[in-house]
Design an enzyme around this catalytic site. Sequence first.
Site, mmCIF file in Angstrom:
data_model
loop_
_atom_site.group_PDB
_atom_site.id
_atom_site.type_symbol
_atom_site.label_atom_id
_atom_site.label_comp_id
_atom_site.label_asym_id
_atom_site.label_seq_id
_atom_site.Cartn_x
_atom_site.Cartn_y
_atom_site.Cartn_z
ATOM 1 N N GLU A 57 0.869 -1.185 0.000
ATOM 2 C CA GLU A 57 0.000 0.000 0.000
ATOM 3 C C GLU A 57 0.906 1.236 0.000
ATOM 4 O O GLU A 57 1.909 1.273 0.700
ATOM 5 C CB GLU A 57 -0.871 0.002 1.273
ATOM 6 C CG GLU A 57 -1.818 1.193 1.334
ATOM 7 C CD GLU A 57 -2.695 1.228 2.594
ATOM 8 O OE1 GLU A 57 -2.257 0.751 3.659
ATOM 9 O OE2 GLU A 57 -3.829 1.739 2.498
ATOM 10 N N LYS A 130 -9.829 1.280 -2.439
ATOM 11 C CA LYS A 130 -10.007 0.849 -1.035
ATOM 12 C C LYS A 130 -11.432 1.142 -0.578
ATOM 13 O O LYS A 130 -11.904 2.286 -0.666
ATOM 14 C CB LYS A 130 -8.984 1.568 -0.161
ATOM 15 C CG LYS A 130 -8.906 1.083 1.271
ATOM 16 C CD LYS A 130 -7.727 1.770 1.978
ATOM 17 C CE LYS A 130 -7.462 1.226 3.359
ATOM 18 N NZ LYS A 130 -6.246 1.819 3.945
ATOM 19 N N CYS A 169 -5.288 -3.043 2.799
ATOM 20 C CA CYS A 169 -5.054 -2.835 4.228
ATOM 21 C C CYS A 169 -6.303 -2.973 5.097
ATOM 22 O O CYS A 169 -6.720 -4.074 5.393
ATOM 23 C CB CYS A 169 -4.364 -1.489 4.448
ATOM 24 S SG CYS A 169 -3.455 -1.497 6.008
#
Length: 298
Positions: A57, A130, A169
Amino acid sequence: MASSASASKSDQHQIAKFKIALCQISVSLDKNTNIDRARKMIKDAAKMGAKLIVLPEMWNCPYANENFPIYAEDFDIRELSPSFMMLSDVARSEGVTVVGGSIPERCGERLYNTCCVFGTDGNLIAKHRKIHLFDLTGDVCFKESESFTAGNRPTIVDTDVGRIGIGICHDLRFPELAMLYRERGADLICYPGAFNMSTGKLLWELVQRARAVDNQLFVATCSPARDSSGSYMIWGHSTLVGPFGEVIATSEHQETTIIAEIDYSMCQLRRENLPLEKQKRGDIYQFVDCTNELNSQQ
Ligand SMILES: NC(=O)CC(=O)C(=O)O
């Protein structure tokens, strides 16, 4: 570009075993240095036989809200997207599949935390924005929602190395997303990530192993290396977990590349030995509001 999968499971299992590389890059303030470093690490990993290469990331900029708009790229303007173009070029020149970590994406007025996946011909085959933005208070405070807009789509992609689910994440903390990927035929989920020192020690490995063991699939995470001078200290420890929740390979926090083997037949074996799919009692634990039912039983 496809962000949904269409190949059959039998196609997917023709790729029984392959090597994956997790490039735990040390990220500097200089974008060009980060791009050169990432290119070199991908090339080196390909030389070592990796067919799937995963980046972290935010590998083109240090993870900080003030940096995101400055390092952001608009993928529709290719000349202004050096990080995106490098990933495409190197995927093609090395003939590897690249899960390109994440970088800040500019789209009109908005910014997204975005992972691009490139096929062996260098074409963009999936783009994951995301979904769950990381807003945390406590010993460490961070508010991704100050910079980013959340994505609103799961991403599952058919590649030369099978069907892969993508998360970034904090997406790792949401079991429903991983369950959805499993249900749609993924045997591997890749999560570029950058957990911090407070969440990392306790949770990073735990949540990866949980996603893997619940769904009987492989989970690969790739973090940037730790930079002790940065405002957000990163935990590191990129990891590959197998379908029994076993840690197959992991690292410390310094720059390194992990090369490890994925053998999809292990998913089949685990699922045959312990057929969770068949044993599930979906009739009992559906997500419906049963307040009235519970009250009437008391
Ligand atoms: N970048 C993140 O989403 C960080 C995160 O989830 C954490 O726990 O740290």
